[in-house]
Design a protein around this motif. Structure first.
Motif, PDB file in Angstrom:
ATOM      1  N   CYS A  52      -6.054   8.507  -5.771  1.00 33.07           N
ATOM      2  CA  CYS A  52      -5.146   7.742  -6.628  1.00 33.07           C
ATOM      3  C   CYS A  52      -5.916   6.826  -7.573  1.00 33.07           C
ATOM      4  CB  CYS A  52      -4.167   6.945  -5.764  1.00 33.07           C
ATOM      5  SG  CYS A  52      -2.915   7.987  -4.950  1.00 33.07           S
ATOM      6  N   ARG A  53      -6.953   6.182  -7.073  1.00 30.18           N
ATOM      7  CA  ARG A  53      -7.757   5.336  -7.961  1.00 30.18           C
ATOM      8  C   ARG A  53      -8.398   6.169  -9.066  1.00 30.18           C
ATOM      9  NH1 ARG A  53     -10.695   1.895  -3.146  1.00 30.18           N
ATOM     10  NH2 ARG A  53      -9.122   0.244  -2.923  1.00 30.18           N
ATOM     11  N   THR A  54      -8.859   7.374  -8.712  1.00 25.43           N
ATOM     12  CA  THR A  54      -9.504   8.248  -9.688  1.00 25.43           C
ATOM     13  C   THR A  54      -8.552   8.620 -10.813  1.00 25.43           C
ATOM     14  OG1 THR A  54     -10.987   9.154  -7.995  1.00 25.43           O
ATOM     15  CG2 THR A  54     -10.676  10.474  -9.988  1.00 25.43           C
ATOM     16  N   THR A  55      -7.278   8.790 -10.475  1.00 28.13           N
ATOM     17  CA  THR A  55      -6.287   9.154 -11.487  1.00 28.13           C
ATOM     18  C   THR A  55      -5.540   7.931 -12.039  1.00 28.13           C
ATOM     19  OG1 THR A  55      -4.752   9.651  -9.675  1.00 28.13           O
ATOM     20  CG2 THR A  55      -5.920  11.496 -10.641  1.00 28.13           C
ATOM     21  N   GLU A  56      -6.053   6.743 -11.731  1.00 31.41           N
ATOM     22  CA  GLU A  56      -5.515   5.477 -12.232  1.00 31.41           C
ATOM     23  C   GLU A  56      -4.091   5.215 -11.760  1.00 31.41           C
ATOM     24  OE1 GLU A  56      -6.141   5.382 -16.468  1.00 31.41           O
ATOM     25  OE2 GLU A  56      -8.307   5.122 -16.240  1.00 31.41           O
ATOM     26  N   ILE A  57      -3.764   5.731 -10.588  1.00 33.82           N
ATOM     27  CA  ILE A  57      -2.491   5.392  -9.946  1.00 33.82           C
ATOM     28  C   ILE A  57      -2.672   4.061  -9.230  1.00 33.82           C
ATOM     29  CG2 ILE A  57      -0.920   6.028  -8.071  1.00 33.82           C
ATOM     30  CD1 ILE A  57      -1.420   8.952  -8.768  1.00 33.82           C
ATOM     31  N   PRO A  58      -1.840   3.061  -9.505  1.00 39.63           N
ATOM     32  CA  PRO A  58      -1.998   1.770  -8.839  1.00 39.63           C
ATOM     33  C   PRO A  58      -1.784   1.877  -7.338  1.00 39.63           C
ATOM     34  CG  PRO A  58       0.029   1.832 -10.128  1.00 39.63           C
ATOM     35  CD  PRO A  58      -0.738   3.065 -10.482  1.00 39.63           C
ATOM     36  N   VAL A  59      -2.591   1.120  -6.609  1.00 37.61           N
ATOM     37  CA  VAL A  59      -2.523   1.096  -5.149  1.00 37.61           C
ATOM     38  C   VAL A  59      -1.985  -0.262  -4.713  1.00 37.61           C
ATOM     39  CG1 VAL A  59      -3.828   1.327  -2.999  1.00 37.61           C
ATOM     40  CG2 VAL A  59      -4.504   2.664  -5.015  1.00 37.61           C
ATOM     41  N   LEU A  60      -0.901  -0.248  -3.940  1.00 34.47           N
ATOM     42  CA  LEU A  60      -0.312  -1.482  -3.431  1.00 34.47           C
ATOM     43  C   LEU A  60      -0.281  -1.415  -1.903  1.00 34.47           C
ATOM     44  CD1 LEU A  60       1.364  -0.582  -6.196  1.00 34.47           C
ATOM     45  CD2 LEU A  60       2.559  -2.726  -5.730  1.00 34.47           C
ATOM     46  N   THR A 104      -2.444  -5.324  -5.329  1.00 37.82           N
ATOM     47  CA  THR A 104      -1.375  -6.183  -4.837  1.00 37.82           C
ATOM     48  C   THR A 104      -1.143  -6.005  -3.340  1.00 37.82           C
ATOM     49  OG1 THR A 104      -0.267  -6.129  -6.979  1.00 37.82           O
ATOM     50  CG2 THR A 104       1.094  -6.730  -5.074  1.00 37.82           C
ATOM     51  N   VAL A 105      -0.895  -7.127  -2.661  1.00 35.57           N
ATOM     52  CA  VAL A 105      -0.461  -7.110  -1.262  1.00 35.57           C
ATOM     53  C   VAL A 105       0.944  -7.712  -1.206  1.00 35.57           C
ATOM     54  CG1 VAL A 105      -0.878  -7.885   1.101  1.00 35.57           C
ATOM     55  CG2 VAL A 105      -2.815  -7.359  -0.395  1.00 35.57           C
ATOM     56  N   VAL A 106       1.889  -6.937  -0.697  1.00 32.46           N
ATOM     57  CA  VAL A 106       3.270  -7.390  -0.561  1.00 32.46           C
ATOM     58  C   VAL A 106       3.495  -7.839   0.879  1.00 32.46           C
ATOM     59  CG1 VAL A 106       5.705  -6.710  -0.673  1.00 32.46           C
ATOM     60  CG2 VAL A 106       4.072  -5.838  -2.378  1.00 32.46           C
ATOM     61  N   GLN A 107       3.892  -9.091   1.047  1.00 32.10           N
ATOM     62  CA  GLN A 107       4.144  -9.638   2.379  1.00 32.10           C
ATOM     63  C   GLN A 107       5.564  -9.293   2.804  1.00 32.10           C
ATOM     64  OE1 GLN A 107       1.517 -11.027   3.737  1.00 32.10           O
ATOM     65  NE2 GLN A 107       0.276 -11.318   1.906  1.00 32.10           N
ATOM     66  N   LYS A 108       5.732  -8.806   4.036  1.00 42.88           N
ATOM     67  CA  LYS A 108       7.060  -8.452   4.516  1.00 42.88           C
ATOM     68  C   LYS A 108       7.224  -8.837   5.983  1.00 42.88           C
ATOM     69  CE  LYS A 108       6.221  -3.577   5.810  1.00 42.88           C
ATOM     70  NZ  LYS A 108       6.744  -3.662   7.187  1.00 42.88           N
ATOM     71  N   SER A 109       8.483  -8.859   6.445  1.00 47.93           N
ATOM     72  CA  SER A 109       8.738  -9.252   7.828  1.00 47.93           C
ATOM     73  C   SER A 109       9.774  -8.358   8.502  1.00 47.93           C
ATOM     74  CB  SER A 109       9.196 -10.719   7.898  1.00 47.93           C
ATOM     75  OG  SER A 109      10.388 -10.903   7.150  1.00 47.93           O
TER      76      SER A 109
END
Length: 202
Positions: A52-60, A104-109
């Protein structure tokens, strides 16, 4: 545990490749708490991230943690108060993933990465229409996030070799359910071919 790649071919009903121009990779809850379950899929997950990084897909990334009883919800009852508490080593993302500071890191509960978070807003702001689901646990947070994404209008791709849960039976039951009505199943090999890349080991 980790299941083998053939589960992609075994349960896939519809086939499609993600579009790198409007896709995002979601790495669900790869935290120290889940290290024993997550360890077997690390090679496939790291390869998926690399593709995904190679194809410039954002990683979250999502990170599940509880700060007080106010956010326990039904999870405390269901899991006998065995929860991931914020600020503990168990709550931190596994260093083996090599998350970049810009990711990005999304915080969840709770199980869904969307409920009570700004994940949907982040994706829509970036023009994301498709999500690729990876991480743990297949039948809990990954499946719930996938179903929620589908209900919110995102096209969902679900990795068979970069997700894991407690048993093979639970893992494959989720794949069958998702393939039937919610998600296109993918794996490292299909993503690599779909992106026009040679599959690489990282």
């Amino acid at each position: 545990m980790a299941t083998s790649t053939p589960s992609y071919q075994k349960y896939a009903i519809k086939r499609r490749n993600p579009d790198p121009k409007n896709s995002a990779l979601l790495v669900i809850d790869m935290q120290n708490y889940f290290s024993s379950i997550a360890a077997p899929i690390l090679p496939a997950l790291k390869n998926t991230i690399h593709l995904c990084r190679t194809t410039e897909i954002p990683v979250l990334f999502t990170r599940h943690a509880h700060r007080s009883p106010a956010d326990y919800g039904m999870l405390a009852e269901w899991w006998n108060n065995d929860l991931i508490l914020d600020g503990t080593t168990e709550s931190e993302l596994m260093q083996e993933l090599g998350r970049r500071s810009t990711e990005t890191v999304v915080q969840k509960s709770t199980y869904s990465g969307f409920q009570g978070t700004d994940l949907e807003a982040i994706l829509k702001e970036r023009g994301i229409e498709e999500v690729i689901i990876t991480g743990v646990m297949t039948n809990l947070c990954c499946e719930t996030t996938a179903r929620d994404a589908f209900g919110r209008g995102f096209r969902v791709f679900f990795s068979t070799d970069a997700t894991a849960t407690a048993t093979k039976e639970l893992h494959e039951a989720s794949l069958m359910n998702l393939a039937y009505g919610f998600a296109y199943l993918v794996d490292c090999e299909s993503l690599s071919k779909g992106f026009g890349l040679e599959e690489e080991e990282t």
